[in-house]
Design a protein around this motif. Structure first.
Motif, PDB file in Angstrom:
ATOM      1  N   ARG A 106      -0.091  13.549  -8.161  1.00 12.59           N
ATOM      2  CA  ARG A 106      -0.415  14.971  -8.207  1.00 12.59           C
ATOM      3  C   ARG A 106       0.586  15.729  -9.074  1.00 12.59           C
ATOM      4  O   ARG A 106       0.211  16.601  -9.866  1.00 12.59           O
ATOM      5  CB  ARG A 106      -0.440  15.551  -6.795  1.00 12.59           C
ATOM      6  CG  ARG A 106      -1.554  14.990  -5.913  1.00 12.59           C
ATOM      7  CD  ARG A 106      -1.451  15.494  -4.472  1.00 12.59           C
ATOM      8  NE  ARG A 106      -1.799  16.906  -4.358  1.00 12.59           N
ATOM      9  CZ  ARG A 106      -0.985  17.842  -3.911  1.00 12.59           C
ATOM     10  NH1 ARG A 106       0.259  17.535  -3.542  1.00 12.59           N
ATOM     11  NH2 ARG A 106      -1.389  19.101  -3.839  1.00 12.59           N
ATOM     12  N   GLN A 107       1.873  15.389  -8.930  1.00 14.04           N
ATOM     13  CA  GLN A 107       2.901  16.080  -9.701  1.00 14.04           C
ATOM     14  C   GLN A 107       2.880  15.635 -11.160  1.00 14.04           C
ATOM     15  O   GLN A 107       2.926  16.470 -12.068  1.00 14.04           O
ATOM     16  CB  GLN A 107       4.270  15.797  -9.064  1.00 14.04           C
ATOM     17  CG  GLN A 107       5.422  16.606  -9.647  1.00 14.04           C
ATOM     18  CD  GLN A 107       5.988  16.016 -10.922  1.00 14.04           C
ATOM     19  OE1 GLN A 107       6.022  14.791 -11.086  1.00 14.04           O
ATOM     20  NE2 GLN A 107       6.444  16.893 -11.830  1.00 14.04           N
ATOM     21  N   VAL A 165      -2.539  17.557 -10.913  1.00 16.01           N
ATOM     22  CA  VAL A 165      -3.819  17.734 -10.242  1.00 16.01           C
ATOM     23  C   VAL A 165      -3.587  18.077  -8.774  1.00 16.01           C
ATOM     24  O   VAL A 165      -2.589  17.684  -8.176  1.00 16.01           O
ATOM     25  CB  VAL A 165      -4.699  16.465 -10.345  1.00 16.01           C
ATOM     26  CG1 VAL A 165      -5.048  16.191 -11.798  1.00 16.01           C
ATOM     27  CG2 VAL A 165      -4.020  15.248  -9.718  1.00 16.01           C
ATOM     28  N   GLU A 166      -4.526  18.812  -8.214  1.00  8.01           N
ATOM     29  CA  GLU A 166      -4.417  19.193  -6.805  1.00  8.01           C
ATOM     30  C   GLU A 166      -4.946  18.092  -5.895  1.00  8.01           C
ATOM     31  O   GLU A 166      -4.377  17.829  -4.830  1.00  8.01           O
ATOM     32  CB  GLU A 166      -5.184  20.484  -6.559  1.00  8.01           C
ATOM     33  CG  GLU A 166      -5.110  20.976  -5.122  1.00  8.01           C
ATOM     34  CD  GLU A 166      -5.921  22.246  -4.898  1.00  8.01           C
ATOM     35  OE1 GLU A 166      -6.055  22.652  -3.727  1.00  8.01           O
ATOM     36  OE2 GLU A 166      -6.422  22.817  -5.878  1.00  8.01           O
ATOM     37  N   LYS A 167      -6.051  17.445  -6.320  1.00  8.03           N
ATOM     38  CA  LYS A 167      -6.706  16.460  -5.466  1.00  8.03           C
ATOM     39  C   LYS A 167      -7.051  15.212  -6.270  1.00  8.03           C
ATOM     40  O   LYS A 167      -7.225  15.261  -7.493  1.00  8.03           O
ATOM     41  CB  LYS A 167      -7.992  17.027  -4.851  1.00  8.03           C
ATOM     42  CG  LYS A 167      -7.762  18.173  -3.884  1.00  8.03           C
ATOM     43  CD  LYS A 167      -9.076  18.610  -3.243  1.00  8.03           C
ATOM     44  CE  LYS A 167      -8.843  19.739  -2.245  1.00  8.03           C
ATOM     45  NZ  LYS A 167     -10.090  20.119  -1.544  1.00  8.03           N
ATOM     46  N   GLU A 177      -6.164  17.374   2.535  1.00 11.42           N
ATOM     47  CA  GLU A 177      -6.108  18.468   1.565  1.00 11.42           C
ATOM     48  C   GLU A 177      -5.795  17.976   0.149  1.00 11.42           C
ATOM     49  O   GLU A 177      -5.948  18.721  -0.824  1.00 11.42           O
ATOM     50  CB  GLU A 177      -5.070  19.517   1.997  1.00 11.42           C
ATOM     51  CG  GLU A 177      -3.621  19.081   1.896  1.00 11.42           C
ATOM     52  CD  GLU A 177      -3.106  18.284   3.092  1.00 11.42           C
ATOM     53  OE1 GLU A 177      -1.870  18.125   3.206  1.00 11.42           O
ATOM     54  OE2 GLU A 177      -3.936  17.828   3.901  1.00 11.42           O
ATOM     55  N   TRP A 178      -5.385  16.716   0.018  1.00  8.26           N
ATOM     56  CA  TRP A 178      -5.088  16.132  -1.288  1.00  8.26           C
ATOM     57  C   TRP A 178      -6.268  15.341  -1.848  1.00  8.26           C
ATOM     58  O   TRP A 178      -6.157  14.783  -2.937  1.00  8.26           O
ATOM     59  CB  TRP A 178      -3.898  15.181  -1.187  1.00  8.26           C
ATOM     60  CG  TRP A 178      -2.578  15.834  -0.943  1.00  8.26           C
ATOM     61  CD1 TRP A 178      -2.318  17.161  -0.792  1.00  8.26           C
ATOM     62  CD2 TRP A 178      -1.321  15.158  -0.821  1.00  8.26           C
ATOM     63  NE1 TRP A 178      -0.971  17.363  -0.578  1.00  8.26           N
ATOM     64  CE2 TRP A 178      -0.335  16.152  -0.585  1.00  8.26           C
ATOM     65  CE3 TRP A 178      -0.929  13.826  -0.861  1.00  8.26           C
ATOM     66  CZ2 TRP A 178       1.014  15.850  -0.424  1.00  8.26           C
ATOM     67  CZ3 TRP A 178       0.411  13.507  -0.696  1.00  8.26           C
ATOM     68  CH2 TRP A 178       1.379  14.513  -0.484  1.00  8.26           C
ATOM     69  N   HIS A 221     -10.371  14.566  -2.795  1.00  6.22           N
ATOM     70  CA  HIS A 221     -11.768  14.949  -3.050  1.00  6.22           C
ATOM     71  C   HIS A 221     -12.722  14.142  -2.168  1.00  6.22           C
ATOM     72  O   HIS A 221     -13.685  14.671  -1.623  1.00  6.22           O
ATOM     73  CB  HIS A 221     -12.146  14.668  -4.507  1.00  6.22           C
ATOM     74  CG  HIS A 221     -11.538  15.577  -5.510  1.00  6.22           C
ATOM     75  ND1 HIS A 221     -11.746  16.939  -5.510  1.00  6.22           N
ATOM     76  CD2 HIS A 221     -10.733  15.309  -6.574  1.00  6.22           C
ATOM     77  CE1 HIS A 221     -11.100  17.481  -6.530  1.00  6.22           C
ATOM     78  NE2 HIS A 221     -10.483  16.532  -7.186  1.00  6.22           N
TER      79      HIS A 221
END
Length: 368
Positions: A152-153, A157-159, A181-182, A184
Motif C-alpha cells: 500500500r505504501q 494504493v488504498e486497497k 478496510e485494506w 477490495h
C-alpha cells in the motif's frame, strides 16, 4: 495432526517424494535442458520485460519482523488494481512459477508475489535455528499483513485484492478478517475447506473401486482409518500420490513434477535459490506441523470469489463448494473450472484470466 493442517500440507510434503532429475543415457542426443541456465532465464526475462512507460517491475527484499522476505511486483499500468498473491505449501512459493502463466494478467493487474519467511529467495543463508520458533500460522498472517502494508505504501494504493492459494487461502482469509478496510476482495484458489481429508479418503476408495485399481485399494486400506491423529506424514504422501494419479493434482498429469520444476527456469531465482528451495520447503513443513491454524471464517466484510478446479483432490472440490455455500459476504461467487484440478492458473490459463476479468477486476472499481 489436525485434519485441516493435513489438508494444507499436501503440496509441501509431496516434495519429499520428488524423484531425482533423470540422467541422460549414453549416446542420447542432448536435450534442450543442456542450454546453460543463465542463458535460458535471461531470454525468459527479456521476453517478460515490462516495457510500458507506466509499468512496474520490481524484485527486492523487504524486512519484516527481523526477517528478509523477497517481493516481486509486476504490471504494465500502475493504475491497474493490485493483486497480492499469498502462496501455499506451506513453503511452496508462487513467485518462482509465475513466469509460466502470469504475463497476460499483467495487462490488467499489478501482481505482487512474496516468498514467505525461510523459503524461496529467503532460504539461502537463512538461520533456521533462529527462524524456527517464529514459524507459526499466526506469524505468517502477521507477515502477510506487513507485506500488504508495504505494498500500500510502496505503490500508493488504498486497497488490494488478496488472492490465497492452497495453504495460502487460510492465511488470506485470516488477513482479510484482520484488515478488511485494506481489501477490495478475497480470491481463493484451491480453497481449503477444513474437511477435505475425510472426503478425500472416501473419494479415492470410490475411484479405485470404480476403476478396479487393486493396488490403490490395497495401499489405501493399509492406512485406515484415515485421517487420524498422530498418523505419520507418509499417510498424507500416499493419499496425495493416488490423488494425482486420479487426476486430482494437475488434470491429465499423474504427478506434480512439472509444477515443482518450474523454479528451475525462474528469472527471479538464482541457481542457488533453486538448489535450496526443496530443503527449505521440507523444513517449513516439519516445523509447522502441529503449530495450528485458525477456524475457517464464514462471515466476510468484503466480496469473495472462489476459483476451484472440478477435479481438485488436494483441496477437494466438493467440500470447498459446501464451505462456500455457508459463507456470507457482500458478494460471493464460486467459479468451477471443469478441466482443472489443483493448479487451475496453469491448467486452464485462459479461462482463469477470464474469471479474473469478469468476476474480480470489477470489484476493485465497485463503490463500497
Amino acid at each position: 495432526m489436525p485434519t485441516s493442517l493435513v489438508v494444507v500440507l499436501a503440496l509441501a510434503v509431496a516434495l519429499v517424494a520428488l524423484p531425482p532429475a533423470p540422467t541422460r543415457a549414453q549416446g542420447t542426443p542432448p536435450a534442450a535442458a543442456t542450454v546453460p541456465r543463465d542463458s535460458l532465464v535471461a531470454r525468459l526475462a527479456d521476453l517478460r520485460r515490462i516495457h510500458t512507460p507506466t509499468g512496474i517491475e520490481l524484485l527486492e527484499p523487504v524486512r519484516i519482523d527481523g526477517t528478509t522476505q523477497w517481493v516481486n511486483v509486476r504490471g504494465k499500468h500502475r493504475d491497474n488494481p493490485v493483486i497480492v498473491m499469498i502462496h501455499g505449501g506451506p513453503g511452496t512459493p508462487t513467485l518462482s512459477s509465475a513466469w509460466a502463466y502470469q504475463a497476460p494478467w499483467e495487462d490488467f493487474f499489478t501482481v505482487v508475489h512474496y516468498d514467505q519467511r525461510g523459503v524461496g529467495k529467503n532460504a539461502v543463508g537463512a538461520d533456521r535455528d533462529a527462524l524456527a520458533p517464529t514459524l507459526t500460522f499466526d506469524r505468517l498472517v502477521l507477515d502477510a499483513e506487513a507485506m500488504v502494508a508495504w505494498v500500500r505504501q510502496r505503490l500508493g494504493v488504498e486497497k488490494v485484492i488478496v488472492m490465497g492459494y492452497s495453504y495460502g487461502t487460510m492465511l488470506g482469509m485470516a488477513l482479510v478478517q484482520r484488515r478488511p478496510e485494506w481489501v477490495h476482495a478475497y480470491v481463493g484458489v484451491g480453497q481449503v475447506s477444513g474437511s477435505g481429508d475425510d472426503y478425500l479418503y472416501r473419494k479415492l476408495r470410490a475411484l479405485a473401486t470404480e476403476t478396479g485399481n487393486r493396488e490403490a485399494l490395497r495401499e489405501l486400506d493399509s492406512i485406515a482409518p484415515y485421517p487420524r491423529p498422530g498418523a505419520p506424514v507418509s499417510t498424507v504422501l500416499l493419499t496425495r500420490k493416488w490423488a494425482r494419479l486420479f487426476n486430482g493434482g494437475w488434470y491429465g498429469k499423474p504427478t506434480l513434477d512439472l509444477l515443482f520444476s518450474l523454479p528451475e527456469w525462474a528469472p527471479e531465482y538464482t541457481a542457488a535459490d533453486v538448489a535450496e528451495q526443496r530443503a527449505a520447503t521440507q523444513w517449513t513443513t516439519r516445523t509447522l506441523v502441529g503449530r495450528g491454524g485458525t477456524p475457517l471464517p464464514t462471515t466476510f466484510a468484503v466480496p469473495v470469489v472462489i476459483v476451484q478446479g472440478k477435479h481438485d483432490l488436494h483441496t477437494p472440490y466438493e467440500p470447498a463448494r459446501d464451505y462456500v455455500d455457508r459463507i456470507t459476504a457482500p458478494r460471493k461467487r464460486f467459479v468451477t473450472l471443469d478441466w482443472s484440478a489443483h493448479v487451475p492458473f496453469l491448467e486452464e490459463p485462459g479461462r482463469f484470466l477470464q474469471v479474473l476479468l469478469d468476476e474480480v477486476r470489477p470489484l476493485a472499481f465497485a463503490p463500497r
